[in-house]
Write an enzyme that holds these catalytic residues in place. Structure first.
Site, mmCIF file in Angstrom:
data_model
loop_
_atom_site.group_PDB
_atom_site.id
_atom_site.type_symbol
_atom_site.label_atom_id
_atom_site.label_comp_id
_atom_site.label_asym_id
_atom_site.label_seq_id
_atom_site.Cartn_x
_atom_site.Cartn_y
_atom_site.Cartn_z
ATOM 1 N N GLN A 1 54.675 42.826 48.751
ATOM 2 C CA GLN A 1 53.519 42.223 49.430
ATOM 3 C C GLN A 1 52.422 41.912 48.407
ATOM 4 O OE1 GLN A 1 52.419 45.000 52.530
ATOM 5 N NE2 GLN A 1 54.152 44.422 53.795
ATOM 6 N N TRP A 2 52.249 42.806 47.470
ATOM 7 C CA TRP A 2 51.220 42.659 46.434
ATOM 8 C C TRP A 2 51.441 41.365 45.650
ATOM 9 C CZ3 TRP A 2 49.303 48.014 45.074
ATOM 10 C CH2 TRP A 2 48.116 47.972 44.322
ATOM 11 N N ALA B 1 64.306 46.804 36.097
ATOM 12 C CA ALA B 1 65.458 47.653 36.415
ATOM 13 C C ALA B 1 66.733 47.089 35.792
ATOM 14 C CB ALA B 1 65.607 47.785 37.920
ATOM 15 N N ARG B 2 66.595 45.974 35.038
ATOM 16 C CA ARG B 2 67.735 45.478 34.252
ATOM 17 C C ARG B 2 67.795 46.221 32.921
ATOM 18 N NH1 ARG B 2 67.393 39.491 33.017
ATOM 19 N NH2 ARG B 2 69.584 39.745 32.505
ATOM 20 N N ARG C 1 71.606 48.391 40.298
ATOM 21 C CA ARG C 1 70.332 48.529 41.038
ATOM 22 C C ARG C 1 70.375 47.897 42.429
ATOM 23 N NH1 ARG C 1 66.191 43.990 38.591
ATOM 24 N NH2 ARG C 1 67.681 42.288 38.505
ATOM 25 N N ASP D 1 40.639 39.054 38.555
ATOM 26 C CA ASP D 1 39.171 39.012 38.457
ATOM 27 C C ASP D 1 38.542 39.500 39.761
ATOM 28 O OD1 ASP D 1 38.563 36.750 40.275
ATOM 29 O OD2 ASP D 1 39.705 35.578 38.806
ATOM 30 N N LEU D 2 37.235 39.730 39.695
ATOM 31 C CA LEU D 2 36.566 40.378 40.831
ATOM 32 C C LEU D 2 36.594 39.525 42.095
ATOM 33 C CD1 LEU D 2 35.006 42.799 41.904
ATOM 34 C CD2 LEU D 2 32.911 41.805 40.994
ATOM 35 N N HIS E 1 39.119 39.157 47.600
ATOM 36 C CA HIS E 1 40.023 38.489 48.546
ATOM 37 C C HIS E 1 41.199 39.423 48.892
ATOM 38 C CE1 HIS E 1 41.913 35.133 50.550
ATOM 39 N NE2 HIS E 1 42.977 35.212 49.783
ATOM 40 N N ARG F 1 43.988 43.152 52.458
ATOM 41 C CA ARG F 1 44.864 44.320 52.454
ATOM 42 C C ARG F 1 44.202 45.602 52.938
ATOM 43 N NH1 ARG F 1 49.786 42.161 52.799
ATOM 44 N NH2 ARG F 1 49.987 40.454 51.314
HETATM 45 C C1 FAD Z 1 48.714 41.044 57.304
HETATM 46 C C2 FAD Z 1 49.483 40.096 56.410
HETATM 47 C C3 FAD Z 1 50.745 39.673 56.768
HETATM 48 C C4 FAD Z 1 51.463 38.784 55.954
HETATM 49 N N1 FAD Z 1 52.734 38.412 56.319
HETATM 50 C C5 FAD Z 1 53.466 37.624 55.500
HETATM 51 C C6 FAD Z 1 54.821 37.243 55.825
HETATM 52 O O1 FAD Z 1 55.337 37.619 56.861
HETATM 53 N N2 FAD Z 1 55.503 36.482 54.923
HETATM 54 C C7 FAD Z 1 54.952 36.026 53.752
HETATM 55 O O2 FAD Z 1 55.616 35.334 52.987
HETATM 56 N N3 FAD Z 1 53.676 36.358 53.429
HETATM 57 C C8 FAD Z 1 52.933 37.145 54.255
HETATM 58 N N4 FAD Z 1 51.655 37.491 53.897
HETATM 59 C C9 FAD Z 1 51.115 37.006 52.618
HETATM 60 C C10 FAD Z 1 50.106 35.868 52.854
HETATM 61 O O3 FAD Z 1 50.692 34.754 53.479
HETATM 62 C C11 FAD Z 1 49.500 35.461 51.510
HETATM 63 O O4 FAD Z 1 50.537 34.932 50.691
HETATM 64 C C12 FAD Z 1 48.877 36.634 50.789
HETATM 65 O O5 FAD Z 1 48.022 37.345 51.648
HETATM 66 C C13 FAD Z 1 48.071 36.134 49.588
HETATM 67 O O6 FAD Z 1 46.962 35.447 50.084
HETATM 68 P P1 FAD Z 1 46.389 34.186 49.328
HETATM 69 O O7 FAD Z 1 47.409 33.119 49.203
HETATM 70 O O8 FAD Z 1 45.118 33.803 50.040
HETATM 71 O O9 FAD Z 1 46.003 34.847 47.912
HETATM 72 P P2 FAD Z 1 46.239 34.272 46.462
HETATM 73 O O10 FAD Z 1 47.657 33.912 46.248
HETATM 74 O O11 FAD Z 1 45.623 35.250 45.522
HETATM 75 O O12 FAD Z 1 45.409 32.946 46.464
HETATM 76 C C14 FAD Z 1 43.989 32.995 46.656
HETATM 77 C C15 FAD Z 1 43.560 31.629 47.144
HETATM 78 O O13 FAD Z 1 43.836 30.670 46.115
HETATM 79 C C16 FAD Z 1 44.289 29.469 46.713
HETATM 80 N N5 FAD Z 1 45.654 29.197 46.238
HETATM 81 C C17 FAD Z 1 46.438 30.007 45.480
HETATM 82 N N6 FAD Z 1 47.599 29.413 45.196
HETATM 83 C C18 FAD Z 1 47.563 28.201 45.798
HETATM 84 C C19 FAD Z 1 48.474 27.125 45.896
HETATM 85 N N7 FAD Z 1 49.674 27.151 45.311
HETATM 86 N N8 FAD Z 1 48.089 26.043 46.595
HETATM 87 C C20 FAD Z 1 46.897 25.981 47.198
HETATM 88 N N9 FAD Z 1 45.992 26.969 47.163
HETATM 89 C C21 FAD Z 1 46.318 28.060 46.464
HETATM 90 C C22 FAD Z 1 44.225 29.645 48.218
HETATM 91 O O14 FAD Z 1 42.977 29.221 48.679
HETATM 92 C C23 FAD Z 1 44.304 31.144 48.379
HETATM 93 O O15 FAD Z 1 43.717 31.644 49.573
HETATM 94 C C24 FAD Z 1 50.907 38.344 54.726
HETATM 95 C C25 FAD Z 1 49.623 38.760 54.364
HETATM 96 C C26 FAD Z 1 48.905 39.629 55.181
HETATM 97 C C27 FAD Z 1 47.525 40.086 54.752
#
Ligand code: FAD
Length: 304
Positions: free
Chosen positions: A100-101, A114-115, A186, A202-203, A208, A213
Site C-alpha cells: 500500500q505504501w 528477496a532475490r 520466495r 518531502d514534507l 498527503h 493513511r
Molecule cells: C483507503 C485507501 C484505499 C485504497 N484502495 C486502493 C485499491 O483498492 N487499489 C489500488 O490500486 N490503490 C488503492 N489505494 C491507493 C490510492 O489509489 C492511491 O494510489 C494512493 O493513496 C496514493 O495516492 P496519490 O496518488 O494521491 O499519492 P502520490 O502517488 O504520492 O501522488 C500525489 C499526487 O501527485 C499527483 N500525481 C502523482 N502521480 C501522478 C500521475 N502519474 N499522474 C497524474 N498525477 C499524479 C496526484 O495529484 C496525486 O494525488 C487506496 C488508498 C487508500 C488511502
C-alpha cells in the site's frame, strides 16, 4: 565571515526518532534536510518560509513572522515551499503494508531484495484486537473490517495465521536447502512477511500520505505506521505539524449536496443533525449518505 550558530534538528532522544510498530516492525527517521538550523529560527520549517519569501523582491518583502507565514502558506495551499523539507526514513513493515505504501508515487523507495538475500523468519501476527469480522451491509465493500471478534476467537485466528506462516517458511527453507534459487523459493512466502526499505519524501507529500493513511478508512496496520511517523514529526517539525493538524488533518471536505443540506437546515431552523442532503439530478448513493452521517457526527458530535 563566521557562520551563524546553528542547532541539529535531529539531536533528539533516540526513542523520538525510532518507533516500534506491530510485532516486528518499526519506523526510524534517518536523516532530513535542512538538518542544521540557525539559532533563533523556528526550526527546519525555516526552509519553507525562506523559499516562500523569494516570491517577494527586495524592498517589497513583507515582514512576517516565520510561524504566521508558515500557517498562511498551508491554509492557502501554497504547497511547493513545503517540498523544501525532505526526510529519509528506514521502515520495517509486513509486505501487505509496504504494498500500500508503494502506491505513494511522489517519494522514492529502496527495498531489500528477496532475490539476493534470505528472507528472515519474521511474519506479522495480529494482536487479538486487530482481528476483525468482514464488514457487511452498506460497508460490505469497505477495505477495513468492522467489529473485533470475540477474544477467544481472535486468539485462535492469530494462532492459525502464525501456523500458516510457519508452514510456508518451512517450505521456503526446504527449497533453499535443495539449492532452489532465492527468487523462486520466495514465491511460497505470504504477504505477512516483513521487509525493510528506505523511503525518501518531502514534507508536502508526507502530509498527503498522512492525510490518507491516518484516516480511519485506511488499513489499521498501515495506519499504525502513519501514526508513528506523525509522532516523530511532532518532535522534529512541530510548527509544521500544528499547521497540518489545523488545516489538513482536522478538516472536513463537504460535497455540494452536503453544503446545501446545511444551508437548508439554517434557513428552516431544523436541527443540523437531521439535515439530509438531496440531489435531484444525481441521487446520492447509500455510501454517500453513510459518509455524510460520519462527517455530521464529526462536525456536531453524536452518534453516526
Ligand atoms: C483507503 C485507501 C484505499 C485504497 N484502495 C486502493 C485499491 O483498492 N487499489 C489500488 O490500486 N490503490 C488503492 N489505494 C491507493 C490510492 O489509489 C492511491 O494510489 C494512493 O493513496 C496514493 O495516492 P496519490 O496518488 O494521491 O499519492 P502520490 O502517488 O504520492 O501522488 C500525489 C499526487 O501527485 C499527483 N500525481 C502523482 N502521480 C501522478 C500521475 N502519474 N499522474 C497524474 N498525477 C499524479 C496526484 O495529484 C496525486 O494525488 C487506496 C488508498 C487508500 C488511502
Amino acid at each position: 565571515m563566521e557562520a551563524p550558530a546553528s542547532r541539529d534538528v535531529l539531536a533528539i532522544a533516540p526513542d523520538d526518532r525510532h518507533k516500534p510498530v506491530l510485532n516486528h516492525g518499526f519506523v526510524e527517521l534517518c536523516d532530513m534536510m535542512p538538518r542544521f538550523v540557525a539559532l533563533g529560527r523556528i526550526g527546519a520549517e525555516a526552509a519553507i518560509v525562506d523559499a516562500a519569501r523569494v516570491s517577494y523582491g527586495e524592498g517589497t518583502r513583507r515582514v512576517s513572522s516565520d510561524r504566521t507565514l508558515l500557517r498562511y502558506l498551508l491554509r492557502h495551499q501554497h504547497t511547493t515551499p513545503f517540498e523544501q523539507v525532505n526526510f529519509v526514513w528506514r521502515v520495517k513493515a509486513p509486505i501487505f503494508v509496504q504494498r500500500q505504501w508503494r502506491t505513494h508515487r511522489t517519494s522514492s523507495f529502496n527495498e531489500e531484495s528477496a532475490r539476493y538475500s534470505v528472507v528472515r523468519d519474521e511474519g506479522y501476527v495480529p494482536a487479538a484486537a486487530e482481528v476483525k469480522a468482514q464488514a457487511t451491509g452498506v460497508l460490505a465493500s469497505a477495505q477495513s473490517g468492522s467489529e473485533p471478534l470475540e477474544h477467544a476467537a481472535a486468539v485462535a485466528v492469530a494462532e492459525k495465521i502464525n501456523e500458516a506462516r510457519d508452514a510456508a517458511y518451512s517450505t521456503y527453507a526446504d527449497l533453499l536447502a535443495c539449492s532452489v534459487s532465492r527468487e523462486v523459493a520466495r514465491t511460497v512466502l505470504p504477504l505477512g512477511m516483513y521487509t525493510t526499505f528506505f523511503w525518501k519524501i518531502d514534507l508536502w507529500n508526507l502530509f498527503h500520505f498522512l492525510r490518507l493513511r491516518m484516516n480511519p478508512r485506511a488499513q489499521e496496520q498501515t495506519r499504525a505506521y502513519a501514526k508513528a511517523i506523525y509522532a516523530i514529526l511532532q518532535k522534529v517539525v512541530p510548527e509544521a505539524m500544528s499547521a497540518f493538524d489545523d488545516y489538513i488533518y482536522g478538516t472536513v471536505t463537504l460535497t455540494r449536496p452536503e453544503v446545501e443540506a446545511i444551508r437548508a437546515a439554517a434557513v428552516s431552523g431544523a436541527p443540523l443533525m437531521t439535515a439530509e442532503p438531496v440531489s435531484e439530478e444525481n441521487p446520492l448513493s447509500c455510501r454517500e449518505r453513510e459518509e455524510w452521517h460520519e462527517k455530521r457526527a464529526y462536525l456536531y458530535g453524536g452518534e453516526v
